[in-house]
Design a protein around this motif. Sequence first.
Motif, PDB file in Angstrom:
ATOM      1  N   LEU A 157       0.833  -1.201   0.000  1.00  0.00           N
ATOM      2  CA  LEU A 157       0.000   0.000   0.000  1.00  0.00           C
ATOM      3  C   LEU A 157       0.868   1.250   0.000  1.00  0.00           C
ATOM      4  O   LEU A 157       0.629   2.177  -0.767  1.00  0.00           O
ATOM      5  CB  LEU A 157      -0.932   0.026   1.218  1.00  0.00           C
ATOM      6  CG  LEU A 157      -1.917   1.199   1.239  1.00  0.00           C
ATOM      7  CD1 LEU A 157      -2.936   1.074   0.115  1.00  0.00           C
ATOM      8  CD2 LEU A 157      -2.631   1.310   2.580  1.00  0.00           C
ATOM      9  N   LEU A 158       1.892   1.254   0.853  1.00  0.00           N
ATOM     10  CA  LEU A 158       2.732   2.450   0.949  1.00  0.00           C
ATOM     11  C   LEU A 158       3.973   2.376   0.072  1.00  0.00           C
ATOM     12  O   LEU A 158       4.713   3.343  -0.022  1.00  0.00           O
ATOM     13  CB  LEU A 158       3.152   2.672   2.405  1.00  0.00           C
ATOM     14  CG  LEU A 158       2.002   2.937   3.384  1.00  0.00           C
ATOM     15  CD1 LEU A 158       2.546   3.315   4.746  1.00  0.00           C
ATOM     16  CD2 LEU A 158       1.078   4.031   2.863  1.00  0.00           C
ATOM     17  N   ASP A 159       4.190   1.215  -0.525  1.00  0.00           N
ATOM     18  CA  ASP A 159       5.279   1.066  -1.489  1.00  0.00           C
ATOM     19  C   ASP A 159       6.649   1.276  -0.865  1.00  0.00           C
ATOM     20  O   ASP A 159       7.569   1.795  -1.495  1.00  0.00           O
ATOM     21  CB  ASP A 159       5.100   2.035  -2.660  1.00  0.00           C
ATOM     22  CG  ASP A 159       5.924   1.615  -3.870  1.00  0.00           C
ATOM     23  OD1 ASP A 159       6.050   0.399  -4.089  1.00  0.00           O
ATOM     24  OD2 ASP A 159       6.444   2.498  -4.567  1.00  0.00           O
ATOM     25  N   LEU A 160       6.806   0.901   0.395  1.00  0.00           N
ATOM     26  CA  LEU A 160       8.123   0.958   1.015  1.00  0.00           C
ATOM     27  C   LEU A 160       8.946  -0.228   0.549  1.00  0.00           C
ATOM     28  O   LEU A 160       8.417  -1.305   0.271  1.00  0.00           O
ATOM     29  CB  LEU A 160       8.005   0.946   2.550  1.00  0.00           C
ATOM     30  CG  LEU A 160       7.935   2.312   3.255  1.00  0.00           C
ATOM     31  CD1 LEU A 160       6.708   3.085   2.808  1.00  0.00           C
ATOM     32  CD2 LEU A 160       7.923   2.136   4.760  1.00  0.00           C
ATOM     33  N   SER A 161      10.250  -0.040   0.483  1.00  0.00           N
ATOM     34  CA  SER A 161      11.128  -1.125   0.058  1.00  0.00           C
ATOM     35  C   SER A 161      11.367  -2.079   1.227  1.00  0.00           C
ATOM     36  O   SER A 161      11.076  -1.762   2.389  1.00  0.00           O
ATOM     37  CB  SER A 161      12.463  -0.556  -0.412  1.00  0.00           C
ATOM     38  OG  SER A 161      13.172  -0.021   0.685  1.00  0.00           O
ATOM     39  N   SER A 162      11.917  -3.240   0.915  1.00  0.00           N
ATOM     40  CA  SER A 162      12.228  -4.206   1.978  1.00  0.00           C
ATOM     41  C   SER A 162      13.224  -3.626   2.966  1.00  0.00           C
ATOM     42  O   SER A 162      13.130  -3.870   4.177  1.00  0.00           O
ATOM     43  CB  SER A 162      12.785  -5.491   1.359  1.00  0.00           C
ATOM     44  OG  SER A 162      11.834  -6.068   0.494  1.00  0.00           O
ATOM     45  N   ASP A 163      14.176  -2.875   2.452  1.00  0.00           N
ATOM     46  CA  ASP A 163      15.153  -2.245   3.347  1.00  0.00           C
ATOM     47  C   ASP A 163      14.472  -1.268   4.293  1.00  0.00           C
ATOM     48  O   ASP A 163      14.782  -1.220   5.493  1.00  0.00           O
ATOM     49  CB  ASP A 163      16.227  -1.529   2.524  1.00  0.00           C
ATOM     50  CG  ASP A 163      17.146  -2.510   1.806  1.00  0.00           C
ATOM     51  OD1 ASP A 163      17.265  -3.654   2.280  1.00  0.00           O
ATOM     52  OD2 ASP A 163      17.719  -2.127   0.776  1.00  0.00           O
ATOM     53  N   GLY A 166      12.464  -3.163   6.798  1.00  0.00           N
ATOM     54  CA  GLY A 166      13.363  -3.794   7.758  1.00  0.00           C
ATOM     55  C   GLY A 166      13.865  -2.812   8.802  1.00  0.00           C
ATOM     56  O   GLY A 166      13.967  -3.136   9.982  1.00  0.00           O
ATOM     57  N   ALA A 167      14.163  -1.593   8.344  1.00  0.00           N
ATOM     58  CA  ALA A 167      14.625  -0.580   9.293  1.00  0.00           C
ATOM     59  C   ALA A 167      13.526  -0.230  10.290  1.00  0.00           C
ATOM     60  O   ALA A 167      13.786  -0.034  11.481  1.00  0.00           O
ATOM     61  CB  ALA A 167      15.076   0.663   8.535  1.00  0.00           C
ATOM     62  N   LEU A 168      12.303  -0.159   9.795  1.00  0.00           N
ATOM     63  CA  LEU A 168      11.186   0.173  10.685  1.00  0.00           C
ATOM     64  C   LEU A 168      10.936  -0.925  11.705  1.00  0.00           C
ATOM     65  O   LEU A 168      10.625  -0.656  12.866  1.00  0.00           O
ATOM     66  CB  LEU A 168       9.912   0.406   9.854  1.00  0.00           C
ATOM     67  CG  LEU A 168       9.823   1.697   9.048  1.00  0.00           C
ATOM     68  CD1 LEU A 168       8.581   1.668   8.170  1.00  0.00           C
ATOM     69  CD2 LEU A 168       9.784   2.889   9.977  1.00  0.00           C
TER      70      LEU A 168
END
Lengths: 197, 184
Positions: A157-163, A166-168
């Motif tokens: 939905l928010l199109d965040l990357s895996s990296d 992972g940081a979050l």
Amino acid sequence: MNGSTSDGEAVLTAPLALRAGVRSADEGELVRQAQRGSRDAVEAIVRRHWHEAHRAAFLIVRDEAAAEDIAQESMLAAIREIERFDSRRPIAPWLHRIVANRSIDWLRAGNRDAAATELLHSPSEASVDPRTLPADLAEAMGRLPADDRAIVVLRHLLDLSSDEIGALLSMPAATVRTRLRRALSVLRADLKPETRS
Amino acid sequence: MSTGWIESGLREAHVPPSGERRERTVALARAIAPQSRRSWHARVARPRILVPAAALAITAMTAPGQAATKEAAHLVSNIVPLRSHALVVSTPGRGGSLGVIMRAGPGHDPSKPFGAGRPNDPFRNNPNVHPATRAEARAATQHSLDRLRATLRGIPADRRPTLRVGPSGRIQVLNARPRHAQQR
């Protein structure tokens, strides 16, 4: 494609990832005006991004009141820091990360179990009305662990990357990808064929 | 593997209405909107010349001053008309504002801004010159004052002017003496 919510809000239903990636010239100008102290520009930014922020928060935390709190706090936090924002960059990904951070914080504050329990075992009394989500998807998402649910929303939905995810979530990107694949497999297996199509 | 089904599912999922909270958030956001808090340093760091509008960073004063360097006077004279004695305390091109303290000659009325009524077309027509806010003008003036004080160290204490930024935003001289009195 346009739609509307039950309170009559006009809702753009174009792909969120596409909208986040497309930086229209007037958005940069809006940010610059907001940085110069334009209250109208600040209002326009909040209105433009409110729905996405609220939707993402709600789908992660599955709590109506918490989702409103998270969306509001995220918007206000962004406005407070907008002077430091590079107006040449799109603002949506930045807002998304703020929303994601606060949603994760909410889950980690011990609310995840309550939300999941309400959804799974007493849907009629839960703060989430199952009818507000497509029924199959609501059930399937509710069966996911909270972190997996967050991963699905953050990625798709928010199109965040895996990296970034992972940081979050304080986990390696490879773990994020593994859990995402597993969550999607669970959802795919749970959903009815007509929903997947 | 296509993931369009989950993306569309999430996008099309209905969420509870939040219009009321949105409106409250809009009101709050308007209340905390930045108030042009960016420092004037950040603004003048751009490749342009910032001239505070009201005072134009030029303060008329009937006080002892320093002779302007020829280069600085020439630079300033390209933007605003200069009369005679001028002190450039900060020059553009190095991240500073155009701060000029001008000293009027004998017979000048200090109540009238220096340069009033004089042609300012080079200034008005210069696309690189922008008006600034009152706060920026004050900040620029304060900066000019700080720079000015540093240049006055060589003057004996009994002859050194005492300067401050007055309520009007202009530099004031507390112990101003007429020019002819200083030369005695």
